[in-house]
Design a protein around this motif. Sequence first.
Motif, PDB file in Angstrom:
ATOM      1  N   LEU A 264       0.738  -1.216   0.027  1.00 23.83           N
ATOM      2  CA  LEU A 264       0.059  -0.101   0.009  1.00 23.83           C
ATOM      3  C   LEU A 264       0.878   1.227   0.062  1.00 23.83           C
ATOM      4  CD1 LEU A 264      -3.123  -0.720   2.451  1.00 23.83           C
ATOM      5  CD2 LEU A 264      -3.141  -0.635   0.163  1.00 23.83           C
ATOM      6  N   ILE A 267       3.504   1.200  -3.662  1.00 24.60           N
ATOM      7  CA  ILE A 267       3.012   1.232  -4.794  1.00 24.60           C
ATOM      8  C   ILE A 267       2.861   3.004  -4.984  1.00 24.60           C
ATOM      9  CG2 ILE A 267       0.509   1.583  -3.789  1.00 24.60           C
ATOM     10  CD1 ILE A 267       1.516   0.154  -7.234  1.00 24.60           C
ATOM     11  N   LEU A 268       2.798   3.608  -3.934  1.00 25.18           N
ATOM     12  CA  LEU A 268       2.600   5.355  -4.114  1.00 25.18           C
ATOM     13  C   LEU A 268       4.080   5.763  -4.554  1.00 25.18           C
ATOM     14  CD1 LEU A 268       0.722   6.112  -0.930  1.00 25.18           C
ATOM     15  CD2 LEU A 268      -0.161   6.381  -3.082  1.00 25.18           C
ATOM     16  N   ALA A 317      -3.356   3.428  -6.651  1.00 21.95           N
ATOM     17  CA  ALA A 317      -2.852   3.392  -5.170  1.00 21.95           C
ATOM     18  C   ALA A 317      -3.587   4.166  -4.171  1.00 21.95           C
ATOM     19  CB  ALA A 317      -1.539   3.853  -5.273  1.00 21.95           C
ATOM     20  N   ARG A 321      -6.058   2.424  -1.285  1.00 23.92           N
ATOM     21  CA  ARG A 321      -5.892   2.843   0.468  1.00 23.92           C
ATOM     22  C   ARG A 321      -6.745   3.533   1.024  1.00 23.92           C
ATOM     23  NH1 ARG A 321      -0.909   3.586   3.085  1.00 23.92           N
ATOM     24  NH2 ARG A 321      -1.150   5.139   5.069  1.00 23.92           N
ATOM     25  N   TYR A 341      -1.877  -4.209  -8.516  1.00 24.09           N
ATOM     26  CA  TYR A 341      -0.832  -3.513  -8.516  1.00 24.09           C
ATOM     27  C   TYR A 341       0.089  -3.853  -9.707  1.00 24.09           C
ATOM     28  CZ  TYR A 341      -2.080  -1.094  -4.203  1.00 24.09           C
ATOM     29  OH  TYR A 341      -2.823  -0.478  -3.211  1.00 24.09           O
TER      30      TYR A 341
END
Length: 394
Positions: A264, A267-268, A317, A321, A341
């Motif tokens: 989580l 991926i950002l 992303a 979240r 993802y």
Amino acid sequence: MATTAEQMRAFKGVSILSAGFRPFYLFASVWSALMVPLWIWIYSGGDAAGMRINVSWHAHEMLFGYLGGIIAGFLLTAVPNWTGRLPVTGIPLAILFGLWGIGRVAMLCPARDSLAGVILDSAFLCVFAAVIWREILTGKNWRNLPIAVMVTLLALANIGFHLGETQMTIRLTLGIVLTLIALIGGRIIPSFTTNWLKKAGRVIMPPSFNRLDLLVIIVTAVALLGWAMVPVSMWSGGGLLAAGGLNGWRLSRWRGLATGKEPLLWILHVGYAWLVIGLVLLGMASLGQVVSPPGAVPMQAGLHALTAGAIGVMTLAVMTRSTLGHTGRPLTADRGTLIIYILVNAAAVVRVGAALMPQAYMSGLIISAALWMMAFAGFIRVYGPKLVTARLRA
């Protein structure tokens, strides 16, 4: 004043209308999963069945349709946290979402360039911009005035698209969206990373948003504006390369490599890395078309690193979240989320690769569209039930 989560729990209506992220995340994802394969079908010679589906439609629906819905879902949920005001829920949310849906239908109609078609498609972003201005001004949340300005520019750009300035408008809109990613991403990525690192007992933290970050955002916005106005020039190309390098420097300070155990979070960082890659590729393409002979990087490679890559990855992303957090679930990725993802990043890689390898262009488009559709279908499958049911009790 009750928190946004407490206000959501207090809502007594249909769960999907208890918060802006619920209808917009779900149905914008449905639209995305259907829109891209439909475009590839038409592009490869399929029957349009009377619908005016072309490259301009595809660009419009990616930026104003799909992305407009995701931005609405995110801001309608985030702004109450910023301002302390009540979230938009119930019938007002249903009306706003209905305007978005009407716009999608209008864009499929042969008469979409008529006055009625323009009004139907433009209404959503205009009303949404007014809602954001109302919330920020009433809540005296001056720090987020730039967000309201950029939403307004997005609404104006959509009107400009219908007035005939199609290509420049699309470039300007892409610049607005990417600046928004640089602005919001530069706040949430180091913030979320810091929170996770503290819980993990780490000592070195990402720096807080400061004047250097603001300078990078300004350089990025100016470079994208220059490219939107004059897409091929030494100045445009050099500005984009500078913006890419500066955003890469920002990203390197956010300790992304330390987040490898939490999808989580990483991926950002990956989504922001696509912004860096896209700016560099676009800069190389702009410069490459000035020199003689032209360079090897096509404009499409940079464009799709920014759209399929930065926009596609960052939106999924944020959606995954925020859906987990606002529905009362633990902030950790399950196997389904990890697959989502992988699929969206694979779609971006293949789409950029197709632009770089003309001999495999059509097959690359088809594979990329299939991966994209599976990524968003995966989001619908994994997160759809969470979006339509009540928030879990603490």
